[in-house]
Design an enzyme around this catalytic site. Structure first.
Site, PDB file in Angstrom:
ATOM      1  N   TYR A 297      25.551 -42.141  10.070  1.00  0.00           N
ATOM      2  CA  TYR A 297      25.742 -41.073   9.074  1.00  0.00           C
ATOM      3  C   TYR A 297      26.995 -41.369   8.235  1.00  0.00           C
ATOM      4  O   TYR A 297      26.951 -41.337   7.004  1.00  0.00           O
ATOM      5  CB  TYR A 297      25.859 -39.722   9.792  1.00  0.00           C
ATOM      6  CG  TYR A 297      25.897 -38.531   8.863  1.00  0.00           C
ATOM      7  CD1 TYR A 297      24.730 -38.043   8.276  1.00  0.00           C
ATOM      8  CD2 TYR A 297      27.095 -37.893   8.563  1.00  0.00           C
ATOM      9  CE1 TYR A 297      24.765 -36.949   7.426  1.00  0.00           C
ATOM     10  CE2 TYR A 297      27.133 -36.803   7.722  1.00  0.00           C
ATOM     11  CZ  TYR A 297      25.961 -36.325   7.150  1.00  0.00           C
ATOM     12  OH  TYR A 297      26.006 -35.242   6.302  1.00  0.00           O
TER      13      TYR A 297
ATOM     14  N   SER B  34      29.600 -36.315   2.003  1.00  0.00           N
ATOM     15  CA  SER B  34      30.030 -35.631   3.230  1.00  0.00           C
ATOM     16  C   SER B  34      31.516 -35.885   3.455  1.00  0.00           C
ATOM     17  O   SER B  34      32.082 -36.846   2.932  1.00  0.00           O
ATOM     18  CB  SER B  34      29.223 -36.199   4.403  1.00  0.00           C
ATOM     19  OG  SER B  34      29.847 -35.927   5.636  1.00  0.00           O
TER      20      SER B  34
HETATM   21  P1  NDP Z   1      18.993 -29.577   6.415  1.00  0.00           P
HETATM   22  O1  NDP Z   1      18.609 -30.331   7.652  1.00  0.00           O
HETATM   23  O2  NDP Z   1      19.014 -28.108   6.442  1.00  0.00           O
HETATM   24  O3  NDP Z   1      18.098 -30.051   5.198  1.00  0.00           O
HETATM   25  C1  NDP Z   1      17.819 -31.402   4.984  1.00  0.00           C
HETATM   26  C2  NDP Z   1      16.805 -31.492   3.890  1.00  0.00           C
HETATM   27  O4  NDP Z   1      16.487 -32.860   3.665  1.00  0.00           O
HETATM   28  C3  NDP Z   1      15.518 -30.782   4.262  1.00  0.00           C
HETATM   29  O5  NDP Z   1      15.140 -29.993   3.176  1.00  0.00           O
HETATM   30  C4  NDP Z   1      14.527 -31.914   4.515  1.00  0.00           C
HETATM   31  O6  NDP Z   1      13.223 -31.501   4.088  1.00  0.00           O
HETATM   32  C5  NDP Z   1      15.078 -33.021   3.623  1.00  0.00           C
HETATM   33  N1  NDP Z   1      14.752 -34.348   4.124  1.00  0.00           N
HETATM   34  C6  NDP Z   1      15.187 -34.954   5.248  1.00  0.00           C
HETATM   35  N2  NDP Z   1      14.611 -36.162   5.390  1.00  0.00           N
HETATM   36  C7  NDP Z   1      13.802 -36.320   4.322  1.00  0.00           C
HETATM   37  C8  NDP Z   1      12.934 -37.348   3.885  1.00  0.00           C
HETATM   38  N3  NDP Z   1      12.770 -38.484   4.596  1.00  0.00           N
HETATM   39  N4  NDP Z   1      12.254 -37.187   2.730  1.00  0.00           N
HETATM   40  C9  NDP Z   1      12.391 -36.048   2.011  1.00  0.00           C
HETATM   41  N5  NDP Z   1      13.202 -35.046   2.363  1.00  0.00           N
HETATM   42  C10 NDP Z   1      13.885 -35.175   3.503  1.00  0.00           C
HETATM   43  O7  NDP Z   1      20.405 -30.171   6.050  1.00  0.00           O
HETATM   44  P2  NDP Z   1      21.536 -29.689   5.025  1.00  0.00           P
HETATM   45  O8  NDP Z   1      20.982 -28.763   4.042  1.00  0.00           O
HETATM   46  O9  NDP Z   1      22.685 -29.320   5.840  1.00  0.00           O
HETATM   47  O10 NDP Z   1      21.867 -31.086   4.346  1.00  0.00           O
HETATM   48  C11 NDP Z   1      21.577 -31.388   2.995  1.00  0.00           C
HETATM   49  C12 NDP Z   1      22.459 -32.545   2.568  1.00  0.00           C
HETATM   50  O11 NDP Z   1      23.826 -32.134   2.666  1.00  0.00           O
HETATM   51  C13 NDP Z   1      22.330 -33.781   3.459  1.00  0.00           C
HETATM   52  O12 NDP Z   1      22.417 -34.932   2.675  1.00  0.00           O
HETATM   53  C14 NDP Z   1      23.533 -33.668   4.385  1.00  0.00           C
HETATM   54  O13 NDP Z   1      23.920 -34.923   4.862  1.00  0.00           O
HETATM   55  C15 NDP Z   1      24.550 -33.069   3.431  1.00  0.00           C
HETATM   56  N6  NDP Z   1      25.673 -32.402   4.081  1.00  0.00           N
HETATM   57  C16 NDP Z   1      25.483 -31.259   4.832  1.00  0.00           C
HETATM   58  C17 NDP Z   1      26.578 -30.616   5.384  1.00  0.00           C
HETATM   59  C18 NDP Z   1      26.462 -29.337   6.143  1.00  0.00           C
HETATM   60  O14 NDP Z   1      27.479 -28.847   6.650  1.00  0.00           O
HETATM   61  N7  NDP Z   1      25.298 -28.729   6.275  1.00  0.00           N
HETATM   62  C19 NDP Z   1      27.933 -31.151   5.217  1.00  0.00           C
HETATM   63  C20 NDP Z   1      28.001 -32.345   4.418  1.00  0.00           C
HETATM   64  C21 NDP Z   1      26.915 -32.929   3.881  1.00  0.00           C
HETATM   65  P3  NDP Z   1      11.885 -31.921   4.889  1.00  0.00           P
HETATM   66  O15 NDP Z   1      12.206 -31.918   6.342  1.00  0.00           O
HETATM   67  O16 NDP Z   1      10.878 -30.924   4.464  1.00  0.00           O
HETATM   68  O17 NDP Z   1      11.546 -33.296   4.375  1.00  0.00           O
END
Ligand code: NDP
Length: 254
Positions: free
Chosen positions: A160, A147
């Site tokens: 975070y 990030s």
């Molecule tokens: P979303 O909230 O859209 O997706 C997060 C994903 O993580 C979901 O598919 C969720 O699936 C999964 N997840 C969360 N907790 C768990 C868990 N305990 N076990 C398994 N799966 C889990 O977020 P983003 O797509 O935005 O984020 C994806 C990654 O990118 C993250 O690491 C985030 O920190 C990073 N990021 C995002 C940015 C952005 O602008 N969007 C910027 C920088 C980094 P489910 O709930 O089904 O388990």
């Protein structure tokens, strides 16, 4: 136009944690388009099922396993199930992540632990399992989704930022250790991407601030992460390790 062979992922097996939505879905679809078999590891089965169908439309093998990455004892059985069903894992994308937005004065232990366990601890333990398997074969690729807060500070995101800062250091340390095993470990820093996680920032004054600060003048879309992920998952990046690739419309340089 056919992609150059060095980007071809046919005969690869990729795990994408959190691959059922947001950035993970964008990356999973990209890797599938390049030919990799895909395993989605996430909690929400309905979302996983829908994404699975989209992945299968690319003509590759795909499975979805229900996994909470914070449950350490479940990581190895899930990994072994992927290998039983799809073959040796050659690509691991540690994408699953959560954020808690709260003042440092109001954080409780659960807020802290949940974020660190999901965004950092699970990455270490799953990478360890993957590396043990990859090291026995011809190598592999580990891609960690970091990030802008890996480098920058910001109010209300203490756990975070700590998790994502740690993730980049973890990336570099294990990259050095695994380089001679032909396992490349790299991180991608997405800028502001339109996903559920950033929904609160997709309107209002904070949105305008982000647009002003981002040289490209817009949010990115999840599928825009696929190109960097394919590069880091393919032979095109065999001499790239411990690096951080920014896919952020220039956010980091302003
Ligand atoms: P979303 O909230 O859209 O997706 C997060 C994903 O993580 C979901 O598919 C969720 O699936 C999964 N997840 C969360 N907790 C768990 C868990 N305990 N076990 C398994 N799966 C889990 O977020 P983003 O797509 O935005 O984020 C994806 C990654 O990118 C993250 O690491 C985030 O920190 C990073 N990021 C995002 C940015 C952005 O602008 N969007 C910027 C920088 C980094 P489910 O709930 O089904 O388990």
């Amino acid at each position: 136009m056919a992609a150059p062979k060095m980007f071809d992922l046919v005969d690869n097996v990729a795990i994408v944690t959190g691959g059922n939505g947001g950035i993970g879905r964008g990356i999973a679809l990209g890797l599938a388009e390049a030919g990799a078999s895909i395993a989605i590891l996430a909690r929400n089965e309905e979302k996983s099922c829908a994404t699975l169908k989209e992945i299968e439309a690319h003509g590759v093998k795909a499975i979805a396993l229900k996994l909470d990455v914070t449950r350490r004892d479940d990581l190895r059985p899930a990994f072994e199930e992927v290998e039983r069903k799809l073959g040796p894992v050659t690509i691991l994308v540690n994408n699953a992540g959560v954020a808690v937005s709260k003042s440092v004065l109001k954080y409780n232990a659960d807020d802290w632990d949940r974020v660190i366990e999901t965004n950092l601890n699970s990455v270490f333990f799953l990478s360890q399992i993957a590396a043990q398997s990859m090291a026995q074969r011809s190598g592999g690729k580990i891609i960690n989704i970091a990030s802008e807060y890996s480098r920058l500070g910001s109010p209300s995101v203490a756990s975070y930022s700590a998790s994502k800062g740690g993730l980049v250091q973890l990336t570099k340390s294990i990259a050095i250790e695994l380089a001679r095993k032909n396992i490349q470990v790299n991180a991608i820093v997405p800028g502001w991407i339109t996903t559920e996680m950033t929904a609160p920032a997709q309107s209002g004054p904070f949105h305008d601030e982000i647009i002003m600060r981002t040289p490209a003048g817009r949010f990115g879309e999840p599928e825009e992460l696929a190109g960097a992920a394919i590069f880091l998952a393919s032979h095109a990046s065999d001499f790239v390790t411990g690096s951080v690739v920014y896919v952020d419309g220039g956010y980091a340089i302003r």
